[in-house]
Enzyme design. Structure first.
Site, PDB file in Angstrom:
ATOM      1  N   HIS A  30     -14.057  -4.326   0.837  1.00  0.00           N
ATOM      2  CA  HIS A  30     -13.119  -5.232   1.640  1.00  0.00           C
ATOM      3  C   HIS A  30     -12.807  -4.295   2.844  1.00  0.00           C
ATOM      4  CE1 HIS A  30     -10.079  -2.732  -0.260  1.00  0.00           C
ATOM      5  NE2 HIS A  30      -9.183  -3.116   1.030  1.00  0.00           N
TER       6      HIS A  30
ATOM      7  N   ASP B 142      -9.628  -4.427   5.698  1.00  0.00           N
ATOM      8  CA  ASP B 142      -8.425  -4.780   5.652  1.00  0.00           C
ATOM      9  C   ASP B 142      -7.794  -6.061   6.315  1.00  0.00           C
ATOM     10  OD1 ASP B 142      -7.375  -2.700   3.626  1.00  0.00           O
ATOM     11  OD2 ASP B 142      -7.011  -1.553   5.176  1.00  0.00           O
TER      12      ASP B 142
ATOM     13  N   HIS C 152     -14.117  -0.769   2.828  1.00  0.00           N
ATOM     14  CA  HIS C 152     -13.938   0.456   1.904  1.00  0.00           C
ATOM     15  C   HIS C 152     -13.609  -0.173   0.427  1.00  0.00           C
ATOM     16  CE1 HIS C 152      -9.967  -0.832   3.650  1.00  0.00           C
ATOM     17  NE2 HIS C 152      -9.448  -0.537   2.811  1.00  0.00           N
TER      18      HIS C 152
ATOM     19  N   ARG D  85      -0.105   4.178   3.521  1.00  0.00           N
ATOM     20  CA  ARG D  85      -0.949   3.590   4.589  1.00  0.00           C
ATOM     21  C   ARG D  85       0.077   3.129   5.680  1.00  0.00           C
ATOM     22  NH1 ARG D  85      -4.286  -1.178   2.661  1.00  0.00           N
ATOM     23  NH2 ARG D  85      -2.495  -2.448   3.409  1.00  0.00           N
TER      24      ARG D  85
END
Length: 297
Positions: A113, A115, A273, A288
């Site tokens: 995917h 983000d 990723h 994150r």
């Protein structure tokens, strides 16, 4: 062997050691203090140039505070919250992704995917820190989607020219929610429509821009594509699935083994990723900072 990568701007000091990890994506950096890069214009400019070149950068053994983590990410742009995961209360924009024995059994990370493409303005990138790593497992894979597009057959490139696709948080994070909560999420974040092939706003690269948040092609049903009614949904779905599978090609990938206080900085505009969930019952804790991006074109 560690080499120093020449940068286009010769005025930048080449102080960072750079070890490419594959032929297509990713480099491990040495001799760099990310806390210093958060406050040093020249050092940050060098870091940004390397990010555009390698698409994802990795650094180990960083003694850095949460405040400096957020400050480094903010050098790239303003930070965004996540409507489902939320943020650290003391550091807005820093999302805690903690997986332990009490975590809900969800599988949003272990799919290829990009983000938050369900946003009208998907993130420009992220700065991700490993707080606690499993003794083995829990790696993350990144994919060069510019290379994935470049290696498509010309016939496929011609076929997808001008196509656009829908991306949905309702059909992903919202799918397990009760009906009213799911509909409320969809009202807050209506499905976004993006080009199937986007242009990188800084490098000019063409990027294959479909992923596991993509639900369908929105402008496929035209006379040149559809001869009979059954060409419409199956034909579009088969093409979309073929395009999405390109992220799984190993030649486009780099795989990173996490250790505590290691970082990954990636360009979300041209990569996907996949966080490998193979480590249960071990614990994996990540933090994150996601950077607000622009409208894909």
């Amino acid at each position: 062997m560690t080499t120093l990568t020449p940068l286009e701007d010769s005025t930048l000091r080449s102080s960072i050691g750079v070890t490419p990890l594959t032929c297509t994506i990713g480099a491990e950096l040495s001799g760099v203090d990310l806390a210093a890069a958060a406050h040093d214009d020249d050092l940050f400019a060098e870091l940004r140039a390397l990010l555009l070149e390698y698409k994802v950068l990795f650094v180990r053994d960083q003694d850095i505070s949460r405040a400096d983590h957020v400050a480094l990410a903010r050098r790239f742009g303003e930070l965004e919250d996540h409507p489902v995961a939320g943020s650290d209360p003391d550091h807005p924009g820093l999302v805690r992704i903690y997986k332990d024995l009490d975590s809900a059994p969800e599988h949003y990370e272990n799919a290829y995917h990009c983000d938050a493409t369900w946003r009208q303005h998907p993130p420009m990138g992220s700065v991700l820190r490993c707080v606690e790593a499993p003794p083995v497992g829990g790696d993350t894979i990144w994919v060069n989607m510019a290379e994935a597009y470049r290696r498509l057959p010309d016939e496929v490139k011609n076929r997808i020219q001008g196509l656009r696709a829908r991306h949905s948080i309702e059909a992903s994070f919202g799918a397990a929610m009760p009906l009213e909560q799911r509909h409320e999420l969809a009202q807050r974040f209506p499905d976004a429509e993006h080009p199937v092939v986007r242009t990188h706003p800084e490098t000019g690269e063409q990027i294959l821009f479909v992923n596991s948040f993509t639900t369908h092609l929105v402008n496929y049903h035209t006379p040149e594509h559809v001869r009979f009614g059954f060409d419409y949904a199956p034909g579009a779905a088969e093409l979309l699935h073929y395009l999405m599978r390109q992220a799984a090609v190993p030649e486009f990938q780099v795989r990173w083994r996490w250790t505590p206080d290691s970082f990954a900085i990636w360009d979300n505009r041209c990569t996907q990723h996949y966080a490998v969930q193979d480590y249960w019952p071990a614990v994996r804790k990540m933090e994150r900072a996601g950077i607000i991006g622009d409208l894909p074109y």
